[in-house]
Design a protein around this motif. Structure first.
Motif, short mmCIF file in Angstrom:
data_model
loop_
_atom_site.label_atom_id
_atom_site.label_comp_id
_atom_site.label_asym_id
_atom_site.label_seq_id
_atom_site.Cartn_x
_atom_site.Cartn_y
_atom_site.Cartn_z
N ILE A 20 0.85 -1.19 0.00
CA ILE A 20 0.00 0.00 0.00
C ILE A 20 0.89 1.24 0.00
O ILE A 20 1.88 1.30 0.72
N VAL A 21 0.53 2.21 -0.82
CA VAL A 21 1.27 3.47 -0.91
C VAL A 21 0.42 4.55 -0.27
O VAL A 21 -0.75 4.70 -0.60
N THR A 22 1.00 5.29 0.66
CA THR A 22 0.29 6.38 1.31
C THR A 22 0.88 7.70 0.83
O THR A 22 2.09 7.91 0.90
N VAL A 23 0.02 8.58 0.33
CA VAL A 23 0.43 9.88 -0.17
C VAL A 23 -0.02 10.92 0.85
O VAL A 23 -1.20 11.02 1.15
N THR A 24 0.93 11.67 1.38
CA THR A 24 0.58 12.69 2.36
C THR A 24 0.18 13.98 1.66
O THR A 24 0.59 14.25 0.53
N TYR A 25 -0.61 14.77 2.31
CA TYR A 25 -1.08 16.02 1.71
C TYR A 25 -0.69 17.23 2.56
O TYR A 25 -1.24 18.30 2.40
N ASP A 26 0.32 17.06 3.41
CA ASP A 26 0.72 18.16 4.27
C ASP A 26 1.88 18.98 3.70
O ASP A 26 2.45 19.80 4.38
N ARG A 27 2.20 18.79 2.45
CA ARG A 27 3.25 19.60 1.83
C ARG A 27 2.66 20.34 0.64
O ARG A 27 1.65 19.94 0.08
N GLU A 28 3.31 21.42 0.25
CA GLU A 28 2.80 22.22 -0.87
C GLU A 28 3.12 21.51 -2.18
O GLU A 28 4.24 21.05 -2.40
N VAL A 29 2.15 21.44 -3.03
CA VAL A 29 2.29 20.76 -4.31
C VAL A 29 2.41 21.81 -5.41
O VAL A 29 1.63 22.76 -5.46
N VAL A 30 3.38 21.63 -6.27
CA VAL A 30 3.55 22.54 -7.41
C VAL A 30 2.74 21.97 -8.57
O VAL A 30 2.98 20.84 -9.01
N PRO A 31 1.74 22.73 -9.06
CA PRO A 31 0.93 22.19 -10.15
C PRO A 31 1.72 22.04 -11.45
O PRO A 31 2.65 22.80 -11.72
N THR A 32 1.34 21.06 -12.23
CA THR A 32 1.95 20.86 -13.53
C THR A 32 1.49 21.97 -14.47
O THR A 32 0.29 22.26 -14.51
N PRO A 33 2.40 22.59 -15.22
CA PRO A 33 1.97 23.67 -16.12
C PRO A 33 1.03 23.15 -17.20
O PRO A 33 1.20 22.03 -17.70
N MET A 34 0.04 23.95 -17.53
CA MET A 34 -0.91 23.60 -18.59
C MET A 34 -0.23 23.79 -19.94
O MET A 34 0.32 24.85 -20.21
N SER A 35 -0.26 22.76 -20.78
CA SER A 35 0.38 22.84 -22.08
C SER A 35 -0.21 21.77 -22.99
O SER A 35 -0.67 20.74 -22.53
N THR A 36 -0.18 22.03 -24.27
CA THR A 36 -0.61 21.02 -25.24
C THR A 36 0.59 20.33 -25.87
O THR A 36 0.43 19.46 -26.71
N ALA A 37 1.81 20.72 -25.46
CA ALA A 37 3.03 20.13 -26.02
C ALA A 37 3.24 18.73 -25.45
O ALA A 37 3.05 18.50 -24.27
N LEU A 38 3.64 17.84 -26.30
CA LEU A 38 3.95 16.47 -25.88
C LEU A 38 5.45 16.34 -25.67
O LEU A 38 6.23 17.06 -26.30
N PRO A 39 5.89 15.42 -24.82
CA PRO A 39 7.34 15.24 -24.68
C PRO A 39 7.91 14.67 -25.98
O PRO A 39 7.21 13.98 -26.73
#
Length: 52
Positions: A20-39
């Motif tokens: 089981i993987v537990t993801v904490t939510y007590d740290r600030e998350v940097v949102p992924t930039p919005m883009s239509t570009a593909l890698p």
């Protein structure tokens, strides 16, 4: 949030339960930039300099 991960066959039958993987939510998350570009493609054909 708790994520349950399973190993499955290609037909979707569960063969093993993974840890089981537990993801904490007590740290600030940097949102992924919005883009239509593909890698860029990493296949041998498109890694050639002539394709860039």
């Amino acid at each position: 949030m708790t994520i349950r991960v399973y190993t499955v066959t290609r037909d979707g039958a569960v063969t093993a339960r993974r840890p089981i993987v537990t993801v904490t939510y007590d740290r600030e998350v940097v949102p992924t930039p919005m883009s239509t570009a593909l890698p860029p493609c990493a296949c041998p054909i498109h890694r050639a300099e002539s394709c860039r």
